[in-house]
Design a protein around this motif. Structure first.
Motif, mmCIF file in Angstrom:
data_model
loop_
_atom_site.group_PDB
_atom_site.id
_atom_site.type_symbol
_atom_site.label_atom_id
_atom_site.label_comp_id
_atom_site.label_asym_id
_atom_site.label_seq_id
_atom_site.Cartn_x
_atom_site.Cartn_y
_atom_site.Cartn_z
ATOM 1 N N ILE A 159 28.325 -18.394 35.290
ATOM 2 C CA ILE A 159 29.427 -17.607 35.847
ATOM 3 C C ILE A 159 29.379 -16.222 35.218
ATOM 4 O O ILE A 159 29.280 -16.079 33.999
ATOM 5 C CB ILE A 159 30.782 -18.274 35.563
ATOM 6 N N ILE A 160 29.430 -15.213 36.063
ATOM 7 C CA ILE A 160 29.453 -13.810 35.642
ATOM 8 C C ILE A 160 30.749 -13.189 36.155
ATOM 9 O O ILE A 160 31.151 -13.438 37.299
ATOM 10 C CB ILE A 160 28.262 -13.034 36.252
ATOM 11 N N GLY A 161 31.404 -12.383 35.331
ATOM 12 C CA GLY A 161 32.615 -11.754 35.844
ATOM 13 C C GLY A 161 33.253 -10.770 34.906
ATOM 14 O O GLY A 161 32.712 -10.416 33.847
ATOM 15 N N PHE A 162 34.450 -10.335 35.327
ATOM 16 C CA PHE A 162 35.238 -9.361 34.574
ATOM 17 C C PHE A 162 36.707 -9.746 34.633
ATOM 18 O O PHE A 162 37.177 -10.291 35.641
ATOM 19 C CB PHE A 162 35.093 -7.952 35.175
ATOM 20 N N ARG A 163 37.427 -9.439 33.568
ATOM 21 C CA ARG A 163 38.884 -9.386 33.620
ATOM 22 C C ARG A 163 39.266 -7.915 33.623
ATOM 23 O O ARG A 163 38.836 -7.138 32.765
ATOM 24 C CB ARG A 163 39.521 -10.079 32.413
ATOM 25 N N SER A 164 40.087 -7.537 34.600
ATOM 26 C CA SER A 164 40.555 -6.154 34.699
ATOM 27 C C SER A 164 42.061 -6.120 34.478
ATOM 28 O O SER A 164 42.779 -7.029 34.922
ATOM 29 C CB SER A 164 40.226 -5.567 36.076
ATOM 30 N N PRO A 165 42.579 -5.090 33.798
ATOM 31 C CA PRO A 165 44.019 -5.019 33.509
ATOM 32 C C PRO A 165 44.850 -4.813 34.767
ATOM 33 O O PRO A 165 44.343 -4.338 35.801
ATOM 34 C CB PRO A 165 44.121 -3.828 32.558
ATOM 35 N N ASP A 166 46.130 -5.142 34.682
ATOM 36 C CA ASP A 166 47.010 -5.103 35.852
ATOM 37 C C ASP A 166 47.069 -3.724 36.494
ATOM 38 O O ASP A 166 47.134 -3.598 37.726
ATOM 39 C CB ASP A 166 48.426 -5.533 35.456
ATOM 40 N N TYR A 167 47.042 -2.669 35.672
ATOM 41 C CA TYR A 167 47.223 -1.325 36.219
ATOM 42 C C TYR A 167 46.042 -0.864 37.081
ATOM 43 O O TYR A 167 46.136 0.131 37.788
ATOM 44 C CB TYR A 167 47.475 -0.306 35.099
ATOM 45 N N ILE A 168 44.937 -1.615 37.053
ATOM 46 C CA ILE A 168 43.748 -1.202 37.794
ATOM 47 C C ILE A 168 43.750 -1.742 39.223
ATOM 48 O O ILE A 168 42.871 -1.399 40.025
ATOM 49 C CB ILE A 168 42.476 -1.658 37.037
ATOM 50 N N MET A 169 44.743 -2.585 39.575
ATOM 51 C CA MET A 169 44.778 -3.152 40.921
ATOM 52 C C MET A 169 44.760 -2.045 41.968
ATOM 53 O O MET A 169 45.526 -1.089 41.910
ATOM 54 C CB MET A 169 46.019 -4.024 41.101
ATOM 55 N N GLY A 170 43.878 -2.201 42.941
ATOM 56 C CA GLY A 170 43.672 -1.178 43.966
ATOM 57 C C GLY A 170 42.417 -0.367 43.685
ATOM 58 O O GLY A 170 41.734 0.052 44.612
ATOM 59 N N ILE A 171 42.144 -0.138 42.411
ATOM 60 C CA ILE A 171 40.862 0.461 42.012
ATOM 61 C C ILE A 171 39.828 -0.660 41.908
ATOM 62 O O ILE A 171 38.738 -0.585 42.463
ATOM 63 C CB ILE A 171 40.999 1.208 40.673
ATOM 64 N N ASN A 172 40.174 -1.703 41.154
ATOM 65 C CA ASN A 172 39.385 -2.924 41.096
ATOM 66 C C ASN A 172 40.346 -4.082 41.356
ATOM 67 O O ASN A 172 41.462 -3.866 41.826
ATOM 68 C CB ASN A 172 38.689 -3.050 39.736
ATOM 69 N N VAL A 173 39.928 -5.288 41.058
ATOM 70 C CA VAL A 173 40.762 -6.470 41.252
ATOM 71 C C VAL A 173 41.370 -6.842 39.905
ATOM 72 O O VAL A 173 40.648 -7.221 38.979
ATOM 73 C CB VAL A 173 39.940 -7.656 41.791
ATOM 74 N N ALA A 174 42.671 -6.716 39.765
ATOM 75 C CA ALA A 174 43.325 -7.089 38.519
ATOM 76 C C ALA A 174 43.166 -8.586 38.265
ATOM 77 O O ALA A 174 43.164 -9.393 39.193
ATOM 78 C CB ALA A 174 44.802 -6.707 38.561
ATOM 79 N N GLY A 175 43.013 -8.935 36.988
ATOM 80 C CA GLY A 175 42.839 -10.337 36.643
ATOM 81 C C GLY A 175 41.368 -10.700 36.514
ATOM 82 O O GLY A 175 40.515 -9.836 36.315
ATOM 83 N N ASP A 176 41.071 -11.992 36.636
ATOM 84 C CA ASP A 176 39.723 -12.505 36.425
ATOM 85 C C ASP A 176 38.986 -12.622 37.757
ATOM 86 O O ASP A 176 39.415 -13.355 38.651
ATOM 87 C CB ASP A 176 39.786 -13.873 35.736
ATOM 88 N N HIS A 177 37.877 -11.890 37.882
ATOM 89 C CA HIS A 177 37.055 -11.841 39.096
ATOM 90 C C HIS A 177 35.696 -12.406 38.708
ATOM 91 O O HIS A 177 34.987 -11.826 37.881
ATOM 92 C CB HIS A 177 36.951 -10.394 39.570
ATOM 93 N N LEU A 178 35.313 -13.543 39.310
ATOM 94 C CA LEU A 178 34.159 -14.310 38.848
ATOM 95 C C LEU A 178 33.252 -14.708 39.997
ATOM 96 O O LEU A 178 33.730 -15.123 41.060
ATOM 97 C CB LEU A 178 34.636 -15.592 38.143
ATOM 98 N N HIS A 179 31.934 -14.625 39.776
ATOM 99 C CA HIS A 179 30.941 -15.135 40.712
ATOM 100 C C HIS A 179 30.067 -16.158 39.987
ATOM 101 O O HIS A 179 29.858 -16.066 38.777
ATOM 102 C CB HIS A 179 30.065 -14.009 41.263
ATOM 103 N N PHE A 180 29.530 -17.117 40.740
ATOM 104 C CA PHE A 180 28.716 -18.198 40.188
ATOM 105 C C PHE A 180 27.353 -18.249 40.861
ATOM 106 O O PHE A 180 27.233 -18.000 42.074
ATOM 107 C CB PHE A 180 29.407 -19.555 40.398
#
Length: 238
Positions: A159-180
């Motif tokens: 699993i590869i991914g990122f957690r992005s902070p809440d304030y970034i929603m709309g720029i990226n996806v806030a929360g945990d975004h994961l691909h397998f």
């Protein structure tokens, strides 16, 4: 780019508005890292970048190695030059359980990015893959309505991914975004749910530098409203 800095091409709100006919060669994205995710021109499939190699995971269940990244276009991607700063073993029962683990490991990273990698055997993994736009500027929610869902059981992979902070929603996806992607590089997708088979290796790094490149000479991007749709993004990204 230095280790553990985030590079991103375009923004998630552009995909929401259907900005996906053009983009940048994946080879340019790879100049900035070796660990990432994204999509492909016209939102055909899910992208995973693992150890600097790019794979396209399609809605028919196939996985394609991108052999010539200079000839393949992405309208949206996030990548880093990954070096784990924390490494642990853990059994994880759900995305919510992973979220709690990351918060325990990085209690002072609420407003920072995290890069995540997990390797091991997964009891079950539920993924979706997008089939792509049927017409230029078709919005992401419409594309997502036709997504294909697959469930893998007892599968070894990463699993590869990122957690992005809440304030970034709309720029990226806030929360945990994961691909397998599985060990044999034949199955994968955007994770909706998962559970490990016992302990897996969890590697994480905290990221504090965030670089965004916006599309230029792109009529679709120039004309897009780019209005933040938090509920819509959360719905399509699972």
């Amino acid at each position: 780019m230095a280790e553990n800095e985030v590079y991103q091409y375009s923004i998630i709100s552009a995909l929401m508005d259907g900005v996906a006919s053009h983009g940048t060669p994946i080879s340019r994205v790879l100049e900035h890292g070796n660990h990432g995710l994204g999509t492909f021109r016209n939102m055909v499939g899910e992208m995973i970048v693992i150890d600097g190699t790019v794979y396209q995971m399609k809605s028919d269940g196939t996985v394609v190695l991108i052999g010539d990244p200079a000839e393949t276009i992405t309208p949206f991607a996030t990548i880093t030059r990954f070096r784990a700063t924390t490494n642990t073993q853990a059994a994880i029962t759900s995305k919510k359980d992973l979220s709690a683990l990351l918060t325990r490991l990085f209690p002072a990273a609420r407003n920072h990015f995290l890069a995540i990698r997990m390797d091991g055997v997964f009891k079950s993994i539920n993924v979706r893959t997008a089939g792509g736009q049927l017409a230029p500027r078709e919005r992401l929610p419409a594309v997502a309505d036709r997504q294909t869902v697959h469930t893998f059981r007892g599968v070894k992979g990463t699993i590869i991914g990122f957690r992005s902070p809440d304030y970034i929603m709309g720029i990226n996806v806030a929360g945990d975004h994961l691909h397998f992607i599985d060990e044999e590089r034949k199955e994968g997708g955007h994770i909706l749910a998962f559970e490990t088979e016992g302990d897996v290796e969890v590697q994480v790094s905290q990221l504090s530098k965030f670089h965004v490149e916006l599309p230029t000479e792109d009529e679709e991007f120039n004309e897009a409203a780019l209005v933040k749709d938090e509920e819509g993004i959360a719905a399509v990204e699972g």
